[in-house]
Design a protein around this motif. Structure first.
Motif, short mmCIF file in Angstrom:
data_model
loop_
_atom_site.label_atom_id
_atom_site.label_comp_id
_atom_site.label_asym_id
_atom_site.label_seq_id
_atom_site.Cartn_x
_atom_site.Cartn_y
_atom_site.Cartn_z
N ARG A 159 0.83 -1.21 0.00
CA ARG A 159 0.00 0.00 0.00
C ARG A 159 0.87 1.26 0.00
NH1 ARG A 159 -4.63 1.39 4.59
NH2 ARG A 159 -5.30 3.40 3.71
N PHE A 160 1.96 1.25 0.75
CA PHE A 160 2.81 2.44 0.87
C PHE A 160 4.14 2.24 0.14
CE2 PHE A 160 -0.01 2.47 4.55
CZ PHE A 160 -0.49 3.77 4.53
N ARG A 161 4.14 1.42 -0.91
CA ARG A 161 5.39 1.09 -1.62
C ARG A 161 6.02 2.31 -2.28
NH1 ARG A 161 1.01 0.01 -4.42
NH2 ARG A 161 0.89 0.37 -6.68
N LYS A 162 5.20 3.27 -2.73
CA LYS A 162 5.75 4.46 -3.40
C LYS A 162 6.30 5.47 -2.40
CE LYS A 162 2.70 4.09 -7.41
NZ LYS A 162 1.67 4.76 -8.25
N LEU A 163 5.95 5.32 -1.15
CA LEU A 163 6.43 6.22 -0.12
C LEU A 163 7.72 5.70 0.52
CD1 LEU A 163 6.04 8.58 1.97
CD2 LEU A 163 4.72 6.95 3.32
N ILE A 164 7.81 4.39 0.66
CA ILE A 164 8.93 3.79 1.39
C ILE A 164 10.12 3.63 0.45
CG2 ILE A 164 9.68 1.77 2.69
CD1 ILE A 164 6.70 1.32 3.38
N ALA A 165 11.15 4.44 0.71
CA ALA A 165 12.38 4.37 -0.09
C ALA A 165 13.54 3.81 0.71
CB ALA A 165 12.74 5.75 -0.62
N GLY A 166 13.38 3.67 2.00
CA GLY A 166 14.43 3.14 2.87
C GLY A 166 13.85 2.82 4.23
N TYR A 167 14.69 2.29 5.10
CA TYR A 167 14.24 1.88 6.42
C TYR A 167 15.13 2.53 7.48
CZ TYR A 167 12.14 -1.66 3.47
OH TYR A 167 11.45 -2.29 2.47
N PRO A 168 14.51 3.06 8.52
CA PRO A 168 13.07 3.14 8.72
C PRO A 168 12.46 4.33 7.96
CG PRO A 168 14.16 4.10 10.60
CD PRO A 168 15.26 3.59 9.70
N THR A 169 11.19 4.21 7.62
CA THR A 169 10.42 5.32 7.06
C THR A 169 9.41 5.77 8.12
OG1 THR A 169 10.67 4.59 4.77
CG2 THR A 169 8.82 6.03 5.27
N ILE A 170 9.48 7.04 8.49
CA ILE A 170 8.66 7.57 9.58
C ILE A 170 7.71 8.62 9.02
CG2 ILE A 170 8.71 8.69 11.83
CD1 ILE A 170 11.59 7.72 12.13
N VAL A 171 6.43 8.48 9.30
CA VAL A 171 5.42 9.39 8.78
C VAL A 171 4.42 9.75 9.87
CG1 VAL A 171 5.61 8.51 6.42
CG2 VAL A 171 3.96 7.49 7.99
N MET A 172 3.76 10.86 9.63
CA MET A 172 2.67 11.31 10.50
C MET A 172 1.38 11.32 9.69
SD MET A 172 1.53 12.53 13.41
CE MET A 172 2.90 13.20 14.35
N PHE A 173 0.35 10.65 10.19
CA PHE A 173 -0.97 10.65 9.57
C PHE A 173 -1.85 11.64 10.34
CE2 PHE A 173 0.75 6.47 8.64
CZ PHE A 173 0.46 6.33 7.28
N ASP A 174 -2.39 12.60 9.61
CA ASP A 174 -3.25 13.58 10.26
C ASP A 174 -4.14 14.24 9.21
OD1 ASP A 174 -4.01 15.18 12.65
OD2 ASP A 174 -3.24 16.82 11.44
N GLY A 175 -5.44 14.25 9.48
CA GLY A 175 -6.38 14.94 8.62
C GLY A 175 -6.45 14.42 7.20
N GLY A 176 -6.33 13.12 7.01
CA GLY A 176 -6.40 12.55 5.67
C GLY A 176 -5.15 12.72 4.84
N LYS A 177 -4.07 13.21 5.42
CA LYS A 177 -2.80 13.37 4.72
C LYS A 177 -1.70 12.72 5.54
CE LYS A 177 -3.97 17.73 2.41
NZ LYS A 177 -3.56 19.15 2.19
N LEU A 178 -0.58 12.48 4.86
CA LEU A 178 0.59 11.97 5.55
C LEU A 178 1.75 12.93 5.35
CD1 LEU A 178 2.73 10.56 3.31
CD2 LEU A 178 0.92 8.85 3.26
N TYR A 179 2.52 13.07 6.40
CA TYR A 179 3.68 13.96 6.40
C TYR A 179 4.91 13.12 6.70
CZ TYR A 179 -0.06 17.40 7.04
OH TYR A 179 -1.21 18.15 6.92
N ALA A 180 5.83 13.04 5.76
CA ALA A 180 7.02 12.22 5.93
C ALA A 180 8.05 12.96 6.77
CB ALA A 180 7.61 11.86 4.57
N TYR A 181 8.62 12.24 7.71
CA TYR A 181 9.70 12.80 8.53
C TYR A 181 10.99 12.62 7.73
CZ TYR A 181 12.80 13.61 12.50
OH TYR A 181 13.76 14.10 13.33
N SER A 182 11.43 13.69 7.07
CA SER A 182 12.58 13.61 6.16
C SER A 182 13.89 13.99 6.81
CB SER A 182 12.33 14.50 4.95
OG SER A 182 12.11 15.85 5.36
#
Length: 256
Positions: free
Chosen positions: A112-135
Motif C-alpha cells: 500500500r505504501f510502496r511508493k512512499l517507502i524508499a528506505g528503512y526506517p520510514t517515519i510518517v505522521m498521519f493527520d487529517g487525511g494526509k501523511l507527512y514524511a519525517y525527512s
C-alpha cells in the motif's frame, strides 16, 4: 494437670534468645511482596489486519494523529529507533498515537505504501487525511517530539501527500493494474541493480558472447562450405531455368 503446662513454659523460656544470653534483635525484614507489574508497552504494533481498523486514516471519523514507523527486523537503524519510539509513546500518550509496522510480516501494508517507502526506517505522521514524511536525518528524541507536536505542519521540507487507499476497497481492475506495474517495476529495478553493481562484468559478458557467436558462426560457415561446396555459376543458372514454372500460353504457341 498443671505439669504439662509448666513443662511447656519452661521449654519456651529456654528456647528464647535472652535465655541463652543472646541479645534480642527485633525482626526488621519485610514480608515478601510481589514484584511490580512490568510497564505496559504503549507503542502500538499495527498489522495488515489492524492498520485500517485502528487508524481509520481513510474515514471521516479519523482518530489521529498517528506517528508510524515502517521498519524491517533486520535493519540496524530500525532497531536503534525502537527504544526511542517507546519513550515517544509514553510522552505522547494523550496527544499522538505512536505505532510501528513490521513490513516483512505485513506485505499488504508494504504494498500500500510502496511508493512512499524508499528506505528503512520510514517515519510518517498521519493527520487529517494526509501523511507527512519525517525527512530529517536527526533521530534525537527532542526533534521527534517537536515534529509530533505540530512541527510536521510547519516544516515545508516534509513531503505532504494523500494517503493511499486501502487495497481491500480497490476495484479488481485496479488491483490487476497495480500488479502489472509492480511486476514491471521489479524487472526494471532488477536490471538497474545489475547494471549498477556489476557494470564491468555485464559489459565483459556481452562482449564475450558476441565474440564467441561471431567465431562459431564463421567456423560453421567454413564447415558447411567444405562439406557442401557451392555449384558453379553456369550450373546454378541451368538448374534455376529448369525449376522455373512454365507459362501454359507460351507452350501452346510453340505447339502451333
Amino acid at each position: 494437670p498443671l505439669a504439662p503446662l509448666a513443662f511447656l513454659a519452661l521449654a519456651l523460656l529456654v528456647g528464647t534468645p535472652w535465655a541463652a544470653g543472646e541479645e534480642y534483635k527485633p525482626r526488621t525484614e519485610k514480608y515478601h511482596e510481589d514484584p511490580p507489574p512490568p510497564p505496559r508497552d504503549k507503542r502500538i504494533k499495527l498489522t495488515d489486519y489492524t492498520f485500517e481498523a485502528r487508524t481509520e486514516c481513510m474515514r471521516k471519523n479519523f482518530k489521529g494523529p498517528w506517528f508510524v514507523m515502517f521498519h524491517m527486523p533486520w535493519c540496524p537503524h530500525c532497531q536503534e529507533m525502537m527504544p526511542i519510539f517507546d519513550v515517544l509513546a509514553s510522552d505522547l500518550t494523550n496527544e499522538t498515537k505512536v505505532a510501528t509496522v513490521n513490513l516483512e510480516e505485513n506485505p499488504a501494508v508494504a504494498h500500500r505504501f510502496r511508493k512512499l517507502i524508499a528506505g528503512y526506517p520510514t517515519i510518517v505522521m498521519f493527520d487529517g487525511g494526509k501523511l507527512y514524511a519525517y525527512s530529517s536525518n536527526s533521530r534525537d528524541l527532542l526533534d521527534l517530539l517537536s515534529f509530533c507536536r505540530g512541527g510536521f505542519r510547519a516544516n515545508k521540507h516534509d513531503a505532504i501527500a494523500l494517503i493511499p487507499p486501502d487495497p481491500a476497497t480497490l476495484e479488481p481492475w485496479v488491483r490487476a493494474k497495480e500488479a502489472v506495474e509492480d511486476f514491471v517495476e521489479s524487472l526494471r529495478g532488477g536490471y538497474s541493480a545489475v547494471w549498477r553493481d556489476h557494470r564491468n562484468q555485464l559489459v565483459a559478458a556481452v562482449s564475450t558472447a558476441f565474440s564467441l557467436g561471431g567465431i562459431f558462426g564463421f567456423l560453421a560457415k567454413v564447415a558447411i562450405d567444405w562439406a557442401l561446396p557451392p555449384l558453379p555459376r553456369e550450373m546454378r543458372k541451368v538448374i534455376k531455368r529448369r525449376l522455373k514454372p512454365k507459362d501454359p500460353a507460351k507452350e501452346q504457341g510453340k505447339d502451333l
